[in-house]
Design a protein around this motif. Structure first.
Motif, PDB file in Angstrom:
ATOM      1  N   TRP A   1       0.560  -1.295   0.481  1.00 17.31           N
ATOM      2  CA  TRP A   1      -0.051  -0.166  -0.141  1.00 17.31           C
ATOM      3  C   TRP A   1       0.977   0.844  -0.345  1.00 17.31           C
ATOM      4  O   TRP A   1       0.758   2.065  -0.929  1.00 17.31           O
ATOM      5  CB  TRP A   1      -1.038   0.104   1.379  1.00 17.31           C
ATOM      6  CG  TRP A   1      -1.945  -1.506   1.045  1.00 17.31           C
ATOM      7  CD1 TRP A   1      -1.709  -2.668   1.979  1.00 17.31           C
ATOM      8  CD2 TRP A   1      -3.548  -0.961   0.244  1.00 17.31           C
ATOM      9  NE1 TRP A   1      -3.347  -2.969   1.400  1.00 17.31           N
ATOM     10  CE2 TRP A   1      -3.939  -2.786   0.422  1.00 17.31           C
ATOM     11  CE3 TRP A   1      -3.304  -0.156  -0.804  1.00 17.31           C
ATOM     12  CZ2 TRP A   1      -4.885  -2.164  -0.218  1.00 17.31           C
ATOM     13  CZ3 TRP A   1      -4.658  -1.106  -1.507  1.00 17.31           C
ATOM     14  CH2 TRP A   1      -5.609  -1.898  -1.395  1.00 17.31           C
ATOM     15  N   LYS A   2       2.233   0.912   0.512  1.00 15.76           N
ATOM     16  CA  LYS A   2       3.035   2.571   0.698  1.00 15.76           C
ATOM     17  C   LYS A   2       3.343   2.825  -0.622  1.00 15.76           C
ATOM     18  O   LYS A   2       3.307   3.899  -1.048  1.00 15.76           O
ATOM     19  CB  LYS A   2       4.067   2.050   1.195  1.00 15.76           C
ATOM     20  CG  LYS A   2       4.046   1.944   2.819  1.00 15.76           C
ATOM     21  CD  LYS A   2       4.820   1.700   3.786  1.00 15.76           C
ATOM     22  CE  LYS A   2       4.492   1.442   5.241  1.00 15.76           C
ATOM     23  NZ  LYS A   2       4.174   3.021   6.290  1.00 15.76           N
TER      24      LYS A   2
ATOM     25  N   GLU B   1       0.316   4.450  -2.230  1.00 13.27           N
ATOM     26  CA  GLU B   1       0.292   6.088  -1.757  1.00 13.27           C
ATOM     27  C   GLU B   1       1.445   6.701  -2.357  1.00 13.27           C
ATOM     28  O   GLU B   1       1.361   8.165  -2.681  1.00 13.27           O
ATOM     29  CB  GLU B   1       0.362   6.007   0.065  1.00 13.27           C
ATOM     30  CG  GLU B   1      -1.100   5.317   0.668  1.00 13.27           C
ATOM     31  CD  GLU B   1      -0.783   5.018   1.301  1.00 13.27           C
ATOM     32  OE1 GLU B   1       0.829   5.597   2.216  1.00 13.27           O
ATOM     33  OE2 GLU B   1      -1.339   4.891   2.694  1.00 13.27           O
TER      34      GLU B   1
ATOM     35  N   VAL C   1      -6.408   6.026  -1.916  1.00 13.88           N
ATOM     36  CA  VAL C   1      -5.075   4.403  -1.396  1.00 13.88           C
ATOM     37  C   VAL C   1      -5.672   4.073  -0.149  1.00 13.88           C
ATOM     38  O   VAL C   1      -6.049   2.445   0.012  1.00 13.88           O
ATOM     39  CB  VAL C   1      -3.852   4.495  -1.800  1.00 13.88           C
ATOM     40  CG1 VAL C   1      -3.043   3.621  -0.935  1.00 13.88           C
ATOM     41  CG2 VAL C   1      -3.292   4.820  -2.889  1.00 13.88           C
ATOM     42  N   GLU C   2      -6.113   4.811   0.885  1.00 23.01           N
ATOM     43  CA  GLU C   2      -6.356   4.806   2.293  1.00 23.01           C
ATOM     44  C   GLU C   2      -7.512   3.762   2.170  1.00 23.01           C
ATOM     45  O   GLU C   2      -7.924   3.361   2.797  1.00 23.01           O
ATOM     46  CB  GLU C   2      -6.712   6.004   3.286  1.00 23.01           C
ATOM     47  CG  GLU C   2      -4.759   6.330   3.374  1.00 23.01           C
ATOM     48  CD  GLU C   2      -4.893   7.748   4.629  1.00 23.01           C
ATOM     49  OE1 GLU C   2      -6.192   8.036   4.919  1.00 23.01           O
ATOM     50  OE2 GLU C   2      -4.213   8.010   4.057  1.00 23.01           O
TER      51      GLU C   2
ATOM     52  N   LYS D   1      -7.948   0.466   0.955  1.00 23.56           N
ATOM     53  CA  LYS D   1      -7.227  -0.455   1.998  1.00 23.56           C
ATOM     54  C   LYS D   1      -8.110  -0.920   2.519  1.00 23.56           C
ATOM     55  O   LYS D   1      -7.879  -2.059   2.934  1.00 23.56           O
ATOM     56  CB  LYS D   1      -5.973   0.181   2.109  1.00 23.56           C
ATOM     57  CG  LYS D   1      -5.105  -0.348   3.355  1.00 23.56           C
ATOM     58  CD  LYS D   1      -3.595  -0.145   3.866  1.00 23.56           C
ATOM     59  CE  LYS D   1      -3.503  -0.512   4.834  1.00 23.56           C
ATOM     60  NZ  LYS D   1      -2.438  -0.466   5.717  1.00 23.56           N
TER      61      LYS D   1
END
Length: 180
Positions: free
Chosen positions: A53-54, A57, A66-67, A70
């Motif tokens: 995920w990083k 982002e 993205v958050e 997720k």
């Protein structure tokens, strides 16, 4: 996650013994499809790949997107279908049927034994080509021709024998007597 199958739960050798010869090609096609499906399932890893995920982002310019993905990805659960058929009742019915099945199998086994004995008796007889009329008379005294005790005339059927009356004539005679 649901249980992962690592090997087939079907006993193919036992099932193969039960397949009639005229259904063999269908059975082999079904087995090939089943094996192919199992191979495809086993080719994939048991767990879903982990998402970095990083990395996303850093790449996605929209803040919070993205958050949001997720959060929704981790919150999504594939619903496992509930047992609407009540497997427990089916298992109880199956257990209740077991004595009936056993009784049927026992009676079928008795029939098989009787048929096997008859078959052995037939196999023990001499071949038709080798059997003489005397042998046939010794083996089947009621069916064989007995010219001394039960003489008959050719073609040795009921209608060709002395004293034979047609069944219709006997019925007509009885009807005539009852009318008088």
């Amino acid at each position: 996650m649901a249980k992962r199958f690592t090997k087939p739960t079907i006993n193919w050798k036992e099932l193969d013994k039960l397949v009639p010869p005229n259904q063999r090609t269908n059975f082999l096609a079904f087995k090939a499809k089943s094996d192919n499906y199992l191979r495809r399932v086993q080719a994939n890893p048991p767990e879903l790949p982990k998402i970095d995920w990083k990395k996303y982002e850093a790449l996605v310019p929209v803040a919070g997107l993205v958050e949001k993905f997720k959060k929704e990805y981790e919150g999504f659960k594939v619903p496992y279908p509930e047992d609407k058929l009540l497997s427990a009742t089916i298992d109880e019915q199956w257990k209740a049927l077991q004595p009936e099945i056993k009784a049927y199998c026992d009676s079928a086994q008795k029939d098989i034994e009787v048929a096997t004995k008859k078959l052995e008796k037939i196999k023990s007889l001499p071949k038709f080509e080798d059997m003489t009329m005397e042998m046939f008379y010794d083996l089947y005294p009621n069916e064989a021709l007995d010219p001394v005790n039960r003489p008959t005339f050719w073609p040795h059927d009921e209608e060709s024998q002395l004293g034979y009356e047609e069944k219709k004539a006997k019925i007509d005679a009885k009807e005539a007597q009852t009318k008088k």
